[in-house]
Design a protein around this motif. Structure first.
Motif, short mmCIF file in Angstrom:
data_model
loop_
_atom_site.label_atom_id
_atom_site.label_comp_id
_atom_site.label_asym_id
_atom_site.label_seq_id
_atom_site.Cartn_x
_atom_site.Cartn_y
_atom_site.Cartn_z
N LYS A 220 -2.02 4.64 -15.93
CA LYS A 220 -3.11 3.73 -15.64
C LYS A 220 -2.50 2.46 -15.08
O LYS A 220 -1.73 1.77 -15.77
CB LYS A 220 -3.91 3.44 -16.91
N LEU A 221 -2.84 2.13 -13.84
CA LEU A 221 -2.19 1.03 -13.16
C LEU A 221 -3.23 0.11 -12.52
O LEU A 221 -4.27 0.56 -12.04
CB LEU A 221 -1.25 1.54 -12.06
N ALA A 222 -2.92 -1.18 -12.52
CA ALA A 222 -3.75 -2.13 -11.78
C ALA A 222 -3.56 -1.85 -10.29
O ALA A 222 -2.49 -1.37 -9.87
CB ALA A 222 -3.33 -3.56 -12.12
N PRO A 223 -4.55 -2.12 -9.45
CA PRO A 223 -4.44 -1.79 -8.02
C PRO A 223 -3.18 -2.35 -7.36
O PRO A 223 -2.56 -1.67 -6.54
CB PRO A 223 -5.71 -2.40 -7.42
N ARG B 187 -0.35 -2.67 -8.50
CA ARG B 187 0.85 -1.92 -8.88
C ARG B 187 0.86 -0.52 -8.25
O ARG B 187 1.80 0.25 -8.50
CB ARG B 187 0.92 -1.79 -10.41
N GLU C 94 -10.71 -2.58 -10.25
CA GLU C 94 -10.45 -2.02 -11.57
C GLU C 94 -9.19 -1.16 -11.53
O GLU C 94 -8.74 -0.74 -10.46
CB GLU C 94 -11.64 -1.18 -12.05
N ASP C 95 -8.65 -0.88 -12.72
CA ASP C 95 -7.46 -0.04 -12.81
C ASP C 95 -7.76 1.36 -12.28
O ASP C 95 -8.91 1.81 -12.28
CB ASP C 95 -7.00 0.08 -14.27
N LYS D 283 6.80 -2.56 -17.44
CA LYS D 283 5.77 -2.49 -16.41
C LYS D 283 6.24 -1.56 -15.30
O LYS D 283 7.42 -1.56 -14.94
CB LYS D 283 5.47 -3.88 -15.85
N TRP E 297 5.65 -0.15 -11.34
CA TRP E 297 5.08 -0.37 -10.01
C TRP E 297 5.38 0.86 -9.16
O TRP E 297 6.41 1.52 -9.34
CB TRP E 297 5.72 -1.59 -9.33
#
Length: 288
Positions: free
Chosen positions: A130-133, A135, A211-212, A235, A237
């Protein structure tokens, strides 16, 4: 005697035909009476099977407008192409099915089935992050892309056992960033339902998801352990990695060496020299 039997049979046949026609007319009349006074509305219906992922702009002759009773029309029935403009089918649609707005989504959020072009190596593990956009390439990754997995860690306490078996404290680690895995295949992309994943542009600038997202990668088992450790305690990426990317000079980056000069591995383009018009005058400011 035979003539009487034939006449009786013919009479019975004629009576059956007349009775059937009368029944058909009665049924049709009943249907007409039932429909009479009902409001009819137009909806779009599939005239052929439609695969998930098909763009609304490509439906063409595979969709037709049909009149149905208003009381049997679903609330989210598609009555005009403008309702699904720029969207794609989220599921397979079958011939004769009414089109529903709930079955069309933004292209960026379409996860679909695993494409035949996504080659998952035999025996590979599939793991989802699950990643933030930001990343995950701003949400612009697609199944089949190859990516570099990069891990960053903040300082953390280190411990070890001494010769006597006692725990001893080691110096705290430094902030660090390093390439963890290269050439990892993206298997699947998923966005939360109703997420803002519009691929349209505003003033020439792409609209990013807010959103993620969930990114599924295909990796071997040892790489699963390393990637999960990074996601759990640091974290992660992802960067898009083209086939021609040079990954031979990767090194761990910390605060101590982040400012060290490095040599670019990208090919240097030839300088573009503007053509000189010998008949043109020099109008450079400050010159005569």
């Amino acid at each position: 005697m035979n003539r009487r039997k034939v006449a009786a049979a013919l009479g019975a046949l004629v009576l059956a035909i007349v009775s059937t026609l009368a029944l058909v007319r009665y049924v049709q009349g009943a249907e007409d009476r039932a429909v009479q006074g009902e409001e009819l509305v137009d909806v779009l219906v599939a005239t052929a099977d439609i695969k998930a992922g098909t763009a609304a702009a490509e439906l063409g002759s595979r969709v037709a407008s049909v009149s149905v009773q208003a009381k049997v029309r679903p609330e989210d029935a598609v009555t005009s192409f403008t309702q699904i403009e720029g969207l794609v089918a989220s599921v397979d649609l079958v011939k004769g099915e009414q089109l529903l707005t709930s079955r069309f989504i933004n292209p960026g959020s379409f996860q679909g089935a695993r494409s035949a072009s996504v080659l998952v190596p035999k025996g590979a593990n599939e793991v989802t992050f699950k990643l933030a956009p930001e990343r995950a390439l701003g949400g612009q990754l697609r199944p089949g892309d190859t990516v570099t997995v990069i891990a960053s860690f903040e300082p953390f306490e280190n411990e070890a056992l001494d010769d006597a078996g006692q725990i001893k404290q080691l110096p705290k680690s430094a902030n660090s960033t390093h390439v963890l895995l290269n050439r990892v295949t993206v298997v699947r992309i998923q966005f939360p339902e109703n997420a803002n994943t519009s691929s349209k542009e505003k003033n020439g600038i792409g609209v990013a998801p807010t959103e993620d997202l969930f990114v599924t990668l295909a990796v071997d088992q040892p790489s699963v352990e390393r990637a999960l450790f990074a996601a759990e305690f640091g974290k992660v990426w992802l960067s898009y990695e083209p086939p021609e990317a040079n990954s031979s000079a990767n090194k761990t980056v910390t605060r101590a060496n982040v400012y060290e000069p490095t040599e670019s591995l990208l090919p240097t383009p030839a300088p573009t020299v503007p053509a000189i018009d010998p008949t043109a005058s020099d109008t450079t400011p400050g010159r005569t």
